[in-house]
Write a protein that holds these residues in place. Structure first.
Motif, PDB file in Angstrom:
ATOM      1  N   ASP A  10      -0.547   8.467   1.346  1.00 59.25           N
ATOM      2  CA  ASP A  10      -1.737   8.356   2.184  1.00 59.25           C
ATOM      3  C   ASP A  10      -1.365   8.552   3.658  1.00 59.25           C
ATOM      4  N   PRO A  52      -4.748  10.128  -5.635  1.00 59.64           N
ATOM      5  CA  PRO A  52      -5.969  10.721  -5.077  1.00 59.64           C
ATOM      6  C   PRO A  52      -6.966  11.123  -6.166  1.00 59.64           C
ATOM      7  N   SER A  53      -8.215  11.222  -5.768  1.00 57.02           N
ATOM      8  CA  SER A  53      -9.233  11.706  -6.700  1.00 57.02           C
ATOM      9  C   SER A  53      -9.041  13.212  -6.901  1.00 57.02           C
ATOM     10  N   TYR A  87      -0.379   6.580  -3.343  1.00 59.46           N
ATOM     11  CA  TYR A  87      -1.712   6.343  -3.910  1.00 59.46           C
ATOM     12  C   TYR A  87      -2.021   7.472  -4.874  1.00 59.46           C
ATOM     13  N   TYR A 115       3.456   9.755  -6.967  1.00 61.36           N
ATOM     14  CA  TYR A 115       2.155   9.661  -6.308  1.00 61.36           C
ATOM     15  C   TYR A 115       2.132  10.441  -5.001  1.00 61.36           C
ATOM     16  N   GLN A 154     -10.110   7.880  -7.227  1.00 59.64           N
ATOM     17  CA  GLN A 154      -8.890   7.533  -6.485  1.00 59.64           C
ATOM     18  C   GLN A 154      -8.477   6.095  -6.796  1.00 59.64           C
ATOM     19  N   SER A 210      -6.389   3.528  -4.501  1.00 58.00           N
ATOM     20  CA  SER A 210      -5.752   3.387  -3.193  1.00 58.00           C
ATOM     21  C   SER A 210      -4.440   2.611  -3.315  1.00 58.00           C
ATOM     22  N   PHE A 211      -3.646   2.644  -2.281  1.00 50.70           N
ATOM     23  CA  PHE A 211      -2.370   1.919  -2.244  1.00 50.70           C
ATOM     24  C   PHE A 211      -2.579   0.436  -2.557  1.00 50.70           C
ATOM     25  N   ASN A 212      -3.611  -0.159  -1.959  1.00 55.14           N
ATOM     26  CA  ASN A 212      -3.864  -1.591  -2.160  1.00 55.14           C
ATOM     27  C   ASN A 212      -4.290  -1.926  -3.586  1.00 55.14           C
ATOM     28  N   ASP A 213      -4.759  -0.928  -4.344  1.00 57.52           N
ATOM     29  CA  ASP A 213      -5.195  -1.163  -5.719  1.00 57.52           C
ATOM     30  C   ASP A 213      -4.167  -0.729  -6.756  1.00 57.52           C
TER      31      ASP A 213
END
Length: 175
Positions: A114, A122-123, A120, A111, A94, A96-99
């Motif tokens: 979340d 997802p995996s 984000y 995307y 995954q 994430s939004f922050n990454d």
């Protein structure tokens, strides 16, 4: 010259430019395993971990564009003289939004969302089975079932959903 619009062939047009970051750092590791457990049975696995940062226009480090999440595969392989069977898993981690890179956050349409409604990646995983049978020396038949569990997923940053369960039949003849 810093203008947002330009007169081109008598038509007022927006100025757009694709610009690279002034500095970017991408690093990672790849791990591989090949284990022969018997004459007929083996395990093969690969794992790739990557990270990346780029400098924004203010000199701050932000997540880099198009650096893939953790990904890999794991294979259980059985073979004899004529038959090879490979049960394998492909997987992606995954992001994430922050990454997500800032430029990717603005492409929320490619995307998933979340719990907070933010984009984000997802995996996901796919379970697959591939088998080859050597009919005669120059003739080989291959059969595969891909994405057996019919997972809905999108490879990172592609915006295109991959196929569901998929059947492949092939015949090869070597001169």
């Amino acid at each position: 010259n810093g203008e947002e619009e330009i007169l081109y062939n008598g038509e007022l047009s927006n100025v757009q430019a694709i610009q690279n970051a002034s500095n970017a750092y991408v690093y990672g590791f790849e791990f591989g395993l090949e284990a022969f457990l018997s004459d007929n049975f083996s395990i093969l696995s690969n794992l790739t971990l990557t990270e990346g940062m780029e400098e924004d226009e203010n000199g701050n480090d932000t997540p880099a564009r198009h650096v893939p999440p953790t990904f890999g595969d794991f294979h259980l392989i059985w073979r004899n003289q004529r038959l090879k069977t490979d049960l394998f898993l492909n997987y992606n981690g995954q992001i994430s939004f922050n990454d997500l890179a800032i430029s990717e956050i603005n492409k929320s349409y490619i995307y998933a969302k979340d719990a907070d409604g933010n984009p984000y990646s997802p995996s996901w995983y796919t379970l697959n089975l591939r088998s080859q049978y050597q009919i005669a020396n120059p003739l080989k038949i291959t059969f595969a079932i891909e994405n057996i569990t019919n997972q809905r997923y999108r490879p990172y940053s592609s915006g295109i959903a991959a196929t569901g369960i998929n059947f492949v039949l092939g015949l090869s003849f070597r001169f």
